[in-house]
Design a protein around this motif. Structure first.
Motif, PDB file in Angstrom:
ATOM      1  N   LEU A   1       0.798  -1.220   0.000  1.00 56.09           N
ATOM      2  CA  LEU A   1       0.000   0.000   0.000  1.00 56.09           C
ATOM      3  C   LEU A   1       0.839   1.283   0.000  1.00 56.09           C
ATOM      4  O   LEU A   1       0.318   2.358  -0.308  1.00 56.09           O
ATOM      5  CB  LEU A   1      -0.952  -0.010   1.198  1.00 56.09           C
ATOM      6  CG  LEU A   1      -1.996  -1.143   1.158  1.00 56.09           C
ATOM      7  CD1 LEU A   1      -2.873  -1.106   2.405  1.00 56.09           C
ATOM      8  CD2 LEU A   1      -2.856  -1.054  -0.096  1.00 56.09           C
ATOM      9  N   LYS A   2       2.073   1.208   0.393  1.00 56.45           N
ATOM     10  CA  LYS A   2       3.047   2.301   0.291  1.00 56.45           C
ATOM     11  C   LYS A   2       2.492   3.642   0.800  1.00 56.45           C
ATOM     12  O   LYS A   2       2.045   3.738   1.933  1.00 56.45           O
ATOM     13  CB  LYS A   2       3.544   2.431  -1.157  1.00 56.45           C
ATOM     14  CG  LYS A   2       4.196   1.174  -1.709  1.00 56.45           C
ATOM     15  CD  LYS A   2       4.661   1.420  -3.131  1.00 56.45           C
ATOM     16  CE  LYS A   2       5.182   0.176  -3.795  1.00 56.45           C
ATOM     17  NZ  LYS A   2       4.083  -0.815  -4.068  1.00 56.45           N
ATOM     18  N   GLU A   3       2.489   4.678  -0.094  1.00 61.34           N
ATOM     19  CA  GLU A   3       2.127   6.033   0.323  1.00 61.34           C
ATOM     20  C   GLU A   3       0.699   6.150   0.822  1.00 61.34           C
ATOM     21  O   GLU A   3       0.393   7.056   1.613  1.00 61.34           O
ATOM     22  CB  GLU A   3       2.305   7.025  -0.838  1.00 61.34           C
ATOM     23  CG  GLU A   3       3.670   7.025  -1.489  1.00 61.34           C
ATOM     24  CD  GLU A   3       3.673   6.236  -2.768  1.00 61.34           C
ATOM     25  OE1 GLU A   3       4.187   6.757  -3.777  1.00 61.34           O
ATOM     26  OE2 GLU A   3       3.157   5.085  -2.756  1.00 61.34           O
TER      27      GLU A   3
ATOM     28  N   ALA B   1       8.729   4.012   5.815  1.00 56.02           N
ATOM     29  CA  ALA B   1       8.407   2.622   5.504  1.00 56.02           C
ATOM     30  C   ALA B   1       9.448   2.074   4.552  1.00 56.02           C
ATOM     31  O   ALA B   1       9.947   2.796   3.678  1.00 56.02           O
ATOM     32  CB  ALA B   1       7.013   2.502   4.884  1.00 56.02           C
ATOM     33  N   VAL B   2       9.771   0.807   4.741  1.00 60.26           N
ATOM     34  CA  VAL B   2      10.674   0.099   3.844  1.00 60.26           C
ATOM     35  C   VAL B   2       9.839  -0.759   2.909  1.00 60.26           C
ATOM     36  O   VAL B   2       9.023  -1.566   3.366  1.00 60.26           O
ATOM     37  CB  VAL B   2      11.670  -0.782   4.625  1.00 60.26           C
ATOM     38  CG1 VAL B   2      12.440  -1.697   3.676  1.00 60.26           C
ATOM     39  CG2 VAL B   2      12.622   0.078   5.428  1.00 60.26           C
TER      40      VAL B   2
ATOM     41  N   GLY C   1      13.824   2.410  -2.057  1.00 61.10           N
ATOM     42  CA  GLY C   1      13.033   1.471  -1.258  1.00 61.10           C
ATOM     43  C   GLY C   1      12.409   2.083  -0.024  1.00 61.10           C
ATOM     44  O   GLY C   1      11.975   1.355   0.870  1.00 61.10           O
ATOM     45  N   ILE C   2      12.303   3.420   0.022  1.00 56.26           N
ATOM     46  CA  ILE C   2      11.792   4.111   1.205  1.00 56.26           C
ATOM     47  C   ILE C   2      10.539   4.917   0.861  1.00 56.26           C
ATOM     48  O   ILE C   2      10.485   5.576  -0.181  1.00 56.26           O
ATOM     49  CB  ILE C   2      12.854   5.071   1.789  1.00 56.26           C
ATOM     50  CG1 ILE C   2      14.035   4.294   2.353  1.00 56.26           C
ATOM     51  CG2 ILE C   2      12.252   5.990   2.844  1.00 56.26           C
ATOM     52  CD1 ILE C   2      13.753   3.596   3.652  1.00 56.26           C
ATOM     53  N   VAL C   3       9.540   4.855   1.737  1.00 62.44           N
ATOM     54  CA  VAL C   3       8.447   5.821   1.716  1.00 62.44           C
ATOM     55  C   VAL C   3       8.703   6.781   2.874  1.00 62.44           C
ATOM     56  O   VAL C   3       8.945   6.350   4.008  1.00 62.44           O
ATOM     57  CB  VAL C   3       7.071   5.153   1.869  1.00 62.44           C
ATOM     58  CG1 VAL C   3       5.965   6.210   1.809  1.00 62.44           C
ATOM     59  CG2 VAL C   3       6.850   4.104   0.793  1.00 62.44           C
ATOM     60  N   PHE C   4       8.681   8.073   2.603  1.00 60.53           N
ATOM     61  CA  PHE C   4       9.026   9.077   3.611  1.00 60.53           C
ATOM     62  C   PHE C   4       8.086  10.264   3.501  1.00 60.53           C
ATOM     63  O   PHE C   4       7.383  10.436   2.498  1.00 60.53           O
ATOM     64  CB  PHE C   4      10.479   9.536   3.423  1.00 60.53           C
ATOM     65  CG  PHE C   4      10.738  10.205   2.098  1.00 60.53           C
ATOM     66  CD1 PHE C   4      10.798  11.590   1.995  1.00 60.53           C
ATOM     67  CD2 PHE C   4      10.906   9.447   0.944  1.00 60.53           C
ATOM     68  CE1 PHE C   4      11.033  12.203   0.768  1.00 60.53           C
ATOM     69  CE2 PHE C   4      11.139  10.054  -0.288  1.00 60.53           C
ATOM     70  CZ  PHE C   4      11.198  11.429  -0.370  1.00 60.53           C
TER      71      PHE C   4
END
Length: 484
Positions: free
Chosen positions: A115-117, A129-130, A154-157
Protein backbone atom coordinates in the motif's frame (compact mmCIF):
# COMPACT_ATOMS: atom_id res chain seq x y z
CA UNK A 1 19.77 11.97 23.55
CA UNK A 2 18.91 9.12 21.17
CA UNK A 3 21.48 6.48 20.24
CA UNK A 4 21.88 6.41 16.42
CA UNK A 5 23.69 3.06 16.50
CA UNK A 6 20.80 1.15 18.02
CA UNK A 7 17.47 -0.05 16.66
CA UNK A 8 14.57 -1.94 18.25
CA UNK A 9 12.81 -4.38 15.90
CA UNK A 10 9.29 -5.46 16.86
CA UNK A 11 7.04 -8.24 15.59
CA UNK A 12 3.47 -7.29 16.66
CA UNK A 13 1.01 -9.83 18.03
CA UNK A 14 -1.83 -8.41 15.94
CA UNK A 15 -4.56 -8.40 18.58
CA UNK A 16 -5.04 -7.99 22.34
CA UNK A 17 -2.57 -9.95 24.43
CA UNK A 18 -5.34 -11.27 26.68
CA UNK A 19 -6.72 -13.25 23.72
CA UNK A 20 -3.46 -15.01 22.87
CA UNK A 21 -4.03 -17.98 25.16
CA UNK A 22 -7.22 -18.86 23.23
CA UNK A 23 -5.85 -18.32 19.70
CA UNK A 24 -5.72 -21.84 18.29
CA UNK A 25 -3.58 -20.81 15.32
CA UNK A 26 -0.95 -19.46 17.72
CA UNK A 27 -1.13 -22.48 20.04
CA UNK A 28 -0.54 -24.80 17.09
CA UNK A 29 2.24 -22.82 15.40
CA UNK A 30 4.62 -20.12 16.62
CA UNK A 31 7.07 -19.35 13.83
CA UNK A 32 10.15 -17.21 14.48
CA UNK A 33 10.12 -13.82 12.69
CA UNK A 34 12.85 -14.83 10.25
CA UNK A 35 12.69 -11.57 8.31
CA UNK A 36 13.49 -9.51 11.40
CA UNK A 37 16.18 -11.98 12.45
CA UNK A 38 17.82 -11.65 9.04
CA UNK A 39 17.69 -7.86 9.23
CA UNK A 40 19.14 -7.92 12.75
CA UNK A 41 22.07 -10.08 11.64
CA UNK A 42 22.76 -7.79 8.67
CA UNK A 43 22.65 -4.65 10.83
CA UNK A 44 24.92 -6.09 13.50
CA UNK A 45 27.47 -7.04 10.86
CA UNK A 46 27.59 -3.30 10.12
CA UNK A 47 28.04 -2.26 13.73
CA UNK A 48 24.39 -1.43 14.47
CA UNK A 49 23.02 -3.01 17.63
CA UNK A 50 19.64 -4.61 16.87
CA UNK A 51 17.27 -5.92 19.55
CA UNK A 52 14.17 -7.96 18.66
CA UNK A 53 10.94 -8.09 20.67
CA UNK A 54 8.60 -10.76 19.33
CA UNK A 55 5.15 -10.00 20.71
CA UNK A 56 3.67 -13.01 18.92
CA UNK A 57 5.91 -15.43 20.80
CA UNK A 58 5.65 -13.41 24.02
CA UNK A 59 2.27 -11.62 24.24
CA UNK A 60 2.08 -8.78 26.71
CA UNK A 61 5.47 -7.34 25.75
CA UNK A 62 4.40 -3.68 25.94
CA UNK A 63 6.30 -3.19 29.20
CA UNK A 64 9.41 -4.84 27.76
CA UNK A 65 9.28 -2.51 24.74
CA UNK A 66 8.89 0.58 26.92
CA UNK A 67 11.68 -0.47 29.28
CA UNK A 68 14.03 -1.08 26.37
CA UNK A 69 13.22 2.27 24.79
CA UNK A 70 13.91 4.16 28.01
CA UNK A 71 17.09 2.22 28.84
CA UNK A 72 18.72 2.01 25.40
CA UNK A 73 17.13 5.05 23.70
CA UNK A 74 17.40 3.69 20.13
CA UNK A 75 17.03 6.23 17.35
CA UNK A 76 14.87 3.87 15.30
CA UNK A 77 11.94 1.54 15.91
CA UNK A 78 11.38 -1.02 13.14
CA UNK A 79 8.02 -2.79 12.97
CA UNK A 80 7.35 -5.65 10.55
CA UNK A 81 3.66 -6.11 9.80
CA UNK A 82 1.30 -8.37 7.96
CA UNK A 83 -2.12 -6.99 7.10
CA UNK A 84 -3.73 -8.40 10.25
CA UNK A 85 -0.96 -7.09 12.55
CA UNK A 86 -0.59 -3.64 11.00
CA UNK A 87 -2.96 -1.78 13.33
CA UNK A 88 -1.29 -3.34 16.35
CA UNK A 89 1.98 -2.09 14.89
CA UNK A 90 0.52 1.41 14.72
CA UNK A 91 -0.50 1.15 18.39
CA UNK A 92 3.06 0.15 19.32
CA UNK A 93 4.49 3.04 17.28
CA UNK A 94 2.20 5.55 18.97
CA UNK A 95 3.19 4.28 22.42
CA UNK A 96 6.89 4.40 21.48
CA UNK A 97 6.68 7.98 20.25
CA UNK A 98 4.97 8.99 23.50
CA UNK A 99 7.59 7.21 25.63
CA UNK A 100 10.62 8.34 23.62
CA UNK A 101 10.00 11.57 21.69
CA UNK A 102 12.14 11.87 18.60
CA UNK A 103 12.38 8.16 17.86
CA UNK A 104 11.83 7.41 14.16
CA UNK A 105 9.29 4.68 13.37
CA UNK A 106 10.02 2.52 10.33
CA UNK A 107 7.39 0.07 9.08
CA UNK A 108 8.08 -2.89 6.83
CA UNK A 109 6.49 -6.12 5.65
CA UNK A 110 3.95 -7.10 3.02
CA UNK A 111 1.17 -4.72 4.06
CA UNK A 112 3.21 -1.53 3.75
CA UNK A 113 5.05 -2.84 0.69
CA UNK A 114 1.69 -3.26 -1.02
CA UNK A 115 0.00 0.00 0.00
CA UNK A 116 3.05 2.30 0.29
CA UNK A 117 2.13 6.03 0.32
CA UNK A 118 -1.59 5.38 0.73
CA UNK A 119 -1.12 4.49 4.40
CA UNK A 120 0.64 7.66 5.52
CA UNK A 121 -2.23 10.19 5.50
CA UNK A 122 -4.28 7.93 7.79
CA UNK A 123 -1.50 6.98 10.21
CA UNK A 124 0.66 9.87 11.50
CA UNK A 125 2.64 7.45 13.71
CA UNK A 126 4.37 6.24 10.54
CA UNK A 127 7.56 8.21 9.89
CA UNK A 128 9.06 5.92 7.26
CA UNK A 129 8.41 2.62 5.50
CA UNK A 130 10.67 0.10 3.84
CA UNK A 131 9.29 -1.34 0.62
CA UNK A 132 10.61 -4.77 -0.32
CA UNK A 133 13.62 -6.45 1.26
CA UNK A 134 14.74 -4.73 4.42
CA UNK A 135 18.38 -5.57 5.03
CA UNK A 136 20.21 -3.09 2.80
CA UNK A 137 17.51 -0.42 2.85
CA UNK A 138 17.20 -0.21 6.63
CA UNK A 139 20.98 -0.33 7.01
CA UNK A 140 21.41 2.66 4.69
CA UNK A 141 18.58 4.51 6.41
CA UNK A 142 20.10 4.10 9.88
CA UNK A 143 23.58 4.99 8.60
CA UNK A 144 22.19 8.21 7.10
CA UNK A 145 20.43 9.16 10.31
CA UNK A 146 17.26 9.46 8.15
CA UNK A 147 18.42 12.94 7.19
CA UNK A 148 17.87 12.41 3.45
CA UNK A 149 15.59 9.37 3.07
CA UNK A 150 14.62 10.42 -0.44
CA UNK A 151 18.13 9.50 -1.59
CA UNK A 152 17.69 5.90 -0.43
CA UNK A 153 15.86 3.53 -2.75
CA UNK A 154 13.03 1.47 -1.26
CA UNK A 155 11.79 4.11 1.20
CA UNK A 156 8.45 5.82 1.72
CA UNK A 157 9.03 9.08 3.61
CA UNK A 158 7.24 12.29 4.55
CA UNK A 159 8.32 15.35 2.61
CA UNK A 160 7.92 19.06 3.36
CA UNK A 161 6.04 20.84 6.10
CA UNK A 162 2.79 19.14 5.11
CA UNK A 163 4.39 15.71 5.41
CA UNK A 164 3.24 14.43 2.03
CA UNK A 165 4.28 10.80 1.55
CA UNK A 166 6.71 10.05 -1.28
CA UNK A 167 8.12 6.75 -2.50
CA UNK A 168 11.80 6.86 -3.49
CA UNK A 169 11.41 4.00 -5.97
CA UNK A 170 12.39 0.36 -5.98
CA UNK A 171 15.97 -0.66 -5.39
CA UNK A 172 18.11 -1.18 -8.47
CA UNK A 173 19.22 -4.69 -7.62
CA UNK A 174 18.12 -7.64 -5.53
CA UNK A 175 20.15 -9.09 -2.68
CA UNK A 176 22.31 -12.11 -3.43
CA UNK A 177 21.10 -14.41 -0.69
CA UNK A 178 24.39 -16.21 -0.13
CA UNK A 179 25.96 -12.87 0.89
CA UNK A 180 23.62 -12.56 3.89
CA UNK A 181 24.66 -13.79 7.34
CA UNK A 182 22.53 -16.46 8.98
CA UNK A 183 19.53 -14.91 10.78
CA UNK A 184 20.24 -13.70 14.33
CA UNK A 185 18.29 -16.51 16.00
CA UNK A 186 20.15 -15.70 19.22
CA UNK A 187 18.37 -12.32 19.32
CA UNK A 188 15.00 -14.07 19.68
CA UNK A 189 14.19 -14.41 23.36
CA UNK A 190 13.89 -18.07 24.33
CA UNK A 191 14.89 -19.49 20.95
CA UNK A 192 14.35 -22.29 20.08
CA UNK A 193 12.01 -23.37 22.89
CA UNK A 194 9.68 -20.38 22.49
CA UNK A 195 8.86 -21.44 18.93
CA UNK A 196 6.83 -24.43 17.73
CA UNK A 197 6.12 -25.88 14.31
CA UNK A 198 2.51 -26.92 13.59
CA UNK A 199 1.39 -29.84 15.70
CA UNK A 200 1.94 -33.26 14.04
CA UNK A 201 4.24 -31.59 11.49
CA UNK A 202 7.56 -32.72 12.94
CA UNK A 203 9.12 -35.84 14.46
CA UNK A 204 11.42 -34.25 17.01
CA UNK A 205 12.18 -31.12 19.00
CA UNK A 206 13.75 -28.66 19.23
CA UNK A 207 12.75 -27.55 15.76
CA UNK A 208 12.47 -24.35 13.79
CA UNK A 209 11.71 -22.79 10.43
CA UNK A 210 14.24 -21.75 7.81
CA UNK A 211 13.94 -19.81 4.56
CA UNK A 212 16.25 -20.75 1.69
CA UNK A 213 14.67 -18.73 -1.13
CA UNK A 214 12.72 -15.54 -1.74
CA UNK A 215 9.85 -14.97 -4.12
CA UNK A 216 7.99 -17.29 -6.46
CA UNK A 217 8.13 -17.70 -10.25
CA UNK A 218 4.36 -18.18 -10.51
CA UNK A 219 1.56 -15.60 -10.53
CA UNK A 220 -1.36 -17.10 -8.60
CA UNK A 221 -4.23 -14.67 -8.13
CA UNK A 222 -4.30 -14.94 -4.34
CA UNK A 223 -0.57 -14.57 -3.51
CA UNK A 224 0.88 -11.30 -2.21
CA UNK A 225 3.75 -10.26 -4.49
CA UNK A 226 4.52 -6.91 -2.87
CA UNK A 227 7.82 -7.67 -1.12
CA UNK A 228 9.75 -9.73 -3.70
CA UNK A 229 7.60 -8.83 -6.72
CA UNK A 230 8.39 -11.09 -9.71
CA UNK A 231 11.79 -12.24 -8.50
CA UNK A 232 12.83 -15.73 -7.41
CA UNK A 233 16.22 -16.33 -5.80
CA UNK A 234 17.62 -19.09 -3.65
CA UNK A 235 20.56 -19.95 -1.47
CA UNK A 236 23.12 -22.38 -2.85
CA UNK A 237 23.18 -25.97 -1.62
CA UNK A 238 26.44 -25.25 0.23
CA UNK A 239 24.98 -22.26 2.07
CA UNK A 240 21.89 -24.27 2.93
CA UNK A 241 23.88 -27.19 4.34
CA UNK A 242 26.02 -24.84 6.44
CA UNK A 243 22.89 -23.07 7.68
CA UNK A 244 21.47 -26.34 8.97
CA UNK A 245 24.80 -27.33 10.47
CA UNK A 246 24.88 -23.98 12.31
CA UNK A 247 21.37 -24.55 13.68
CA UNK A 248 22.31 -28.03 14.88
CA UNK A 249 25.62 -27.08 16.50
CA UNK A 250 24.56 -23.73 18.00
CA UNK A 251 21.00 -24.50 19.11
CA UNK A 252 20.63 -28.28 18.99
CA UNK A 253 17.93 -28.10 16.28
CA UNK A 254 16.83 -31.57 15.14
CA UNK A 255 14.14 -30.74 12.57
CA UNK A 256 13.67 -27.82 10.16
CA UNK A 257 10.68 -26.67 8.16
CA UNK A 258 11.76 -24.91 4.96
CA UNK A 259 9.32 -22.04 4.68
CA UNK A 260 9.89 -21.64 0.94
CA UNK A 261 7.14 -21.37 -1.66
CA UNK A 262 9.09 -23.58 -4.08
CA UNK A 263 11.80 -25.62 -2.39
CA UNK A 264 12.43 -27.94 -5.36
CA UNK A 265 12.09 -25.43 -8.20
CA UNK A 266 15.82 -25.72 -9.03
CA UNK A 267 16.43 -29.45 -9.14
CA UNK A 268 20.25 -29.29 -9.24
CA UNK A 269 20.30 -27.35 -5.98
CA UNK A 270 18.16 -29.99 -4.28
CA UNK A 271 20.28 -32.78 -5.72
CA UNK A 272 23.44 -31.14 -4.37
CA UNK A 273 21.89 -30.40 -0.97
CA UNK A 274 20.49 -33.91 -0.52
CA UNK A 275 23.85 -35.33 -1.58
CA UNK A 276 25.55 -33.41 1.22
CA UNK A 277 22.94 -34.52 3.75
CA UNK A 278 23.43 -38.15 2.68
CA UNK A 279 27.23 -38.08 2.53
CA UNK A 280 27.73 -35.94 5.66
CA UNK A 281 24.63 -36.56 7.82
CA UNK A 282 23.70 -33.92 10.36
CA UNK A 283 21.20 -36.09 12.20
CA UNK A 284 18.41 -33.70 11.17
CA UNK A 285 15.10 -34.10 9.36
CA UNK A 286 13.18 -31.51 7.34
CA UNK A 287 9.87 -30.55 5.75
CA UNK A 288 9.39 -28.58 2.55
CA UNK A 289 6.71 -27.36 0.14
CA UNK A 290 6.67 -28.30 -3.56
CA UNK A 291 4.61 -27.96 -6.70
CA UNK A 292 3.59 -31.07 -8.65
CA UNK A 293 5.66 -29.94 -11.64
CA UNK A 294 8.93 -29.99 -9.72
CA UNK A 295 9.27 -33.44 -8.14
CA UNK A 296 9.74 -36.94 -9.53
CA UNK A 297 10.39 -40.39 -8.03
CA UNK A 298 14.18 -40.13 -8.14
CA UNK A 299 14.26 -36.70 -6.51
CA UNK A 300 11.83 -37.84 -3.80
CA UNK A 301 13.98 -40.91 -3.15
CA UNK A 302 16.99 -38.66 -2.58
CA UNK A 303 14.98 -36.29 -0.36
CA UNK A 304 13.76 -39.20 1.77
CA UNK A 305 17.31 -40.52 2.16
CA UNK A 306 18.46 -37.02 3.15
CA UNK A 307 15.90 -36.77 5.95
CA UNK A 308 12.75 -35.35 4.34
CA UNK A 309 9.91 -36.13 6.76
CA UNK A 310 6.94 -34.29 5.24
CA UNK A 311 6.10 -32.54 1.98
CA UNK A 312 3.35 -29.92 1.65
CA UNK A 313 1.68 -29.36 -1.68
CA UNK A 314 -0.75 -26.63 -2.70
CA UNK A 315 -4.07 -28.03 -3.89
CA UNK A 316 -6.24 -24.97 -3.14
CA UNK A 317 -9.47 -26.54 -4.46
CA UNK A 318 -10.67 -29.86 -5.86
CA UNK A 319 -12.64 -28.18 -8.64
CA UNK A 320 -10.40 -27.91 -11.70
CA UNK A 321 -12.38 -25.14 -13.41
CA UNK A 322 -12.27 -23.00 -10.28
CA UNK A 323 -8.56 -23.73 -9.83
CA UNK A 324 -7.79 -22.74 -13.44
CA UNK A 325 -9.17 -19.28 -12.75
CA UNK A 326 -6.60 -18.64 -10.05
CA UNK A 327 -3.32 -20.45 -10.84
CA UNK A 328 -1.26 -21.91 -13.66
CA UNK A 329 -1.08 -25.64 -14.46
CA UNK A 330 -4.43 -26.43 -12.87
CA UNK A 331 -4.15 -30.19 -13.38
CA UNK A 332 -5.77 -32.06 -10.49
CA UNK A 333 -4.84 -35.39 -12.02
CA UNK A 334 -1.18 -34.45 -11.91
CA UNK A 335 -1.46 -33.19 -8.35
CA UNK A 336 -3.12 -36.45 -7.28
CA UNK A 337 -0.41 -38.47 -8.98
CA UNK A 338 2.28 -36.43 -7.25
CA UNK A 339 0.70 -36.94 -3.83
CA UNK A 340 0.64 -40.70 -4.39
CA UNK A 341 4.27 -40.52 -5.59
CA UNK A 342 5.26 -38.74 -2.37
CA UNK A 343 3.53 -41.38 -0.28
CA UNK A 344 5.26 -44.19 -2.19
CA UNK A 345 8.57 -42.53 -1.34
CA UNK A 346 7.69 -42.96 2.34
CA UNK A 347 7.22 -39.24 3.03
CA UNK A 348 4.31 -37.80 4.98
CA UNK A 349 2.01 -35.60 2.88
CA UNK A 350 0.13 -32.40 3.70
CA UNK A 351 -2.40 -30.73 1.44
CA UNK A 352 -2.85 -26.95 1.46
CA UNK A 353 -6.33 -25.74 0.51
CA UNK A 354 -8.50 -22.69 0.77
CA UNK A 355 -12.24 -22.14 0.84
CA UNK A 356 -14.12 -19.12 -0.44
CA UNK A 357 -12.25 -18.27 -3.63
CA UNK A 358 -14.17 -16.08 -6.07
CA UNK A 359 -16.42 -18.51 -7.92
CA UNK A 360 -16.78 -20.93 -4.99
CA UNK A 361 -20.14 -22.74 -4.84
CA UNK A 362 -21.74 -25.57 -2.89
CA UNK A 363 -20.75 -27.86 -5.74
CA UNK A 364 -17.08 -26.78 -5.81
CA UNK A 365 -16.84 -27.34 -2.05
CA UNK A 366 -18.30 -30.83 -2.42
CA UNK A 367 -15.83 -31.60 -5.18
CA UNK A 368 -12.96 -30.37 -3.01
CA UNK A 369 -14.01 -32.68 -0.18
CA UNK A 370 -14.41 -35.66 -2.52
CA UNK A 371 -11.04 -34.96 -4.11
CA UNK A 372 -9.11 -34.56 -0.88
CA UNK A 373 -10.72 -37.60 0.74
CA UNK A 374 -9.80 -39.73 -2.28
CA UNK A 375 -6.09 -39.04 -1.76
CA UNK A 376 -3.56 -40.52 0.71
CA UNK A 377 -3.10 -37.17 2.49
CA UNK A 378 -1.90 -37.40 6.09
CA UNK A 379 -2.70 -33.84 7.09
CA UNK A 380 -4.20 -30.75 5.54
CA UNK A 381 -4.68 -27.07 6.18
CA UNK A 382 -7.84 -25.33 5.02
CA UNK A 383 -7.45 -21.55 4.94
CA UNK A 384 -10.24 -19.05 4.49
CA UNK A 385 -9.55 -17.15 1.27
CA UNK A 386 -8.40 -13.62 2.00
CA UNK A 387 -7.72 -11.02 -0.74
CA UNK A 388 -4.57 -9.38 0.56
CA UNK A 389 -3.25 -6.07 -0.73
CA UNK A 390 -0.42 -6.97 -3.07
CA UNK A 391 -2.20 -9.96 -4.58
CA UNK A 392 -3.35 -9.67 -8.21
CA UNK A 393 -6.98 -10.33 -7.31
CA UNK A 394 -7.14 -7.51 -4.75
CA UNK A 395 -7.59 -4.86 -7.44
CA UNK A 396 -10.91 -6.28 -8.67
CA UNK A 397 -12.13 -8.18 -5.63
CA UNK A 398 -15.15 -5.96 -4.96
CA UNK A 399 -16.54 -6.82 -8.38
CA UNK A 400 -16.57 -10.53 -7.45
CA UNK A 401 -18.49 -10.47 -4.17
CA UNK A 402 -18.78 -8.73 -0.80
CA UNK A 403 -15.49 -7.71 0.80
CA UNK A 404 -15.26 -6.42 4.38
CA UNK A 405 -11.73 -5.00 4.44
CA UNK A 406 -11.23 -5.21 8.19
CA UNK A 407 -7.46 -5.57 8.37
CA UNK A 408 -7.37 -7.08 11.87
CA UNK A 409 -9.51 -9.99 10.67
CA UNK A 410 -7.60 -10.56 7.42
CA UNK A 411 -5.63 -13.51 8.80
CA UNK A 412 -7.10 -16.43 6.80
CA UNK A 413 -9.16 -17.33 9.88
CA UNK A 414 -12.22 -15.25 8.88
CA UNK A 415 -14.38 -15.07 5.76
CA UNK A 416 -13.90 -11.36 5.05
CA UNK A 417 -14.72 -11.96 1.39
CA UNK A 418 -17.96 -13.70 0.38
CA UNK A 419 -18.22 -14.66 -3.26
CA UNK A 420 -21.45 -14.10 -5.19
CA UNK A 421 -24.04 -16.79 -4.53
CA UNK A 422 -22.74 -17.70 -1.07
CA UNK A 423 -23.19 -16.30 2.44
CA UNK A 424 -20.65 -16.01 5.24
CA UNK A 425 -22.78 -18.23 7.46
CA UNK A 426 -22.94 -20.97 4.85
CA UNK A 427 -19.20 -20.79 4.20
CA UNK A 428 -18.58 -21.19 7.94
CA UNK A 429 -20.90 -24.18 8.05
CA UNK A 430 -19.22 -25.88 5.10
CA UNK A 431 -15.80 -25.07 6.56
CA UNK A 432 -16.74 -26.91 9.75
CA UNK A 433 -18.14 -29.80 7.71
CA UNK A 434 -14.85 -30.13 5.83
CA UNK A 435 -12.74 -30.40 8.98
CA UNK A 436 -15.25 -32.59 10.81
CA UNK A 437 -15.47 -35.02 7.89
CA UNK A 438 -11.68 -35.20 7.66
CA UNK A 439 -11.17 -36.03 11.33
CA UNK A 440 -13.93 -38.64 11.38
CA UNK A 441 -12.29 -40.79 8.71
CA UNK A 442 -10.81 -44.03 10.16
CA UNK A 443 -7.62 -43.82 8.08
CA UNK A 444 -6.98 -40.29 9.32
CA UNK A 445 -7.59 -41.28 12.94
CA UNK A 446 -5.18 -44.18 12.58
CA UNK A 447 -2.61 -41.82 11.10
CA UNK A 448 -2.83 -39.48 14.07
CA UNK A 449 -2.62 -42.46 16.42
CA UNK A 450 0.67 -43.38 14.71
CA UNK A 451 1.99 -39.97 15.73
CA UNK A 452 2.28 -41.37 19.27
CA UNK A 453 5.63 -42.79 18.20
CA UNK A 454 6.32 -40.72 15.07
CA UNK A 455 5.83 -37.34 16.78
CA UNK A 456 5.46 -37.86 20.54
CA UNK A 457 6.11 -34.20 21.26
CA UNK A 458 3.04 -33.25 19.23
CA UNK A 459 0.84 -35.50 21.35
CA UNK A 460 2.21 -33.92 24.53
CA UNK A 461 1.34 -30.48 23.15
CA UNK A 462 -2.09 -31.72 22.15
CA UNK A 463 -2.70 -33.09 25.64
CA UNK A 464 -1.63 -29.83 27.30
CA UNK A 465 -3.97 -27.80 25.07
CA UNK A 466 -6.74 -30.37 24.60
CA UNK A 467 -9.50 -28.03 25.67
CA UNK A 468 -8.55 -25.42 23.10
CA UNK A 469 -8.18 -27.98 20.31
CA UNK A 470 -11.56 -29.51 21.07
CA UNK A 471 -13.16 -26.08 21.09
CA UNK A 472 -11.56 -25.39 17.71
CA UNK A 473 -12.96 -28.64 16.37
CA UNK A 474 -16.39 -27.47 17.51
CA UNK A 475 -16.33 -23.90 16.23
CA UNK A 476 -13.26 -23.46 13.97
CA UNK A 477 -13.09 -19.82 14.88
CA UNK A 478 -10.53 -17.77 16.76
CA UNK A 479 -11.73 -17.35 20.30
CA UNK A 480 -11.66 -13.75 21.34
CA UNK A 481 -13.03 -12.86 24.79
CA UNK A 482 -14.75 -9.54 24.15
CA UNK A 483 -14.58 -8.63 27.84
CA UNK A 484 -10.83 -9.09 28.36
Amino acid sequence: MLNPGRVLLVHPLGYRACAASADISRIANIMPPLGLASIAAYLERRGIRATIVDCYARPGSDRAIRDHLLAERPAFLGISCTTSSFLDGIRIAEAARAALPGIRTVFGGPHVSALKEALFPRFPAMDLAVVGEGEETLSELIASGSGSPGNIRGIVFREGREGIARFSGFRDREIELDTLPFPAYENLDGFPDSYKLPIFNYPRAPNTSCISSRGCPYTCSYCDRSVFRRSFRHNSAEYLYEHLRYLKERFGIRHVNFYDDQFTFHRKRVEAFTGMMIDRPLGMTFNCAVRAEHVDPELLRRMKAAGCWMVSLGIETGDERLLAGHRQNADLGRIAGTIRMIKRAGIRTKGLLMMGLPGETEETIRRSMDYVFSLPIDDFNLAKFTPFPGSPIYETIRELGDFDEDWEKMDCMHFQFVTKGMTAARLEERYRDFYRSHFMRPRVLMGYAAMLWRSPGSWLRFARNMGDFLEFARTNRRLMDETC
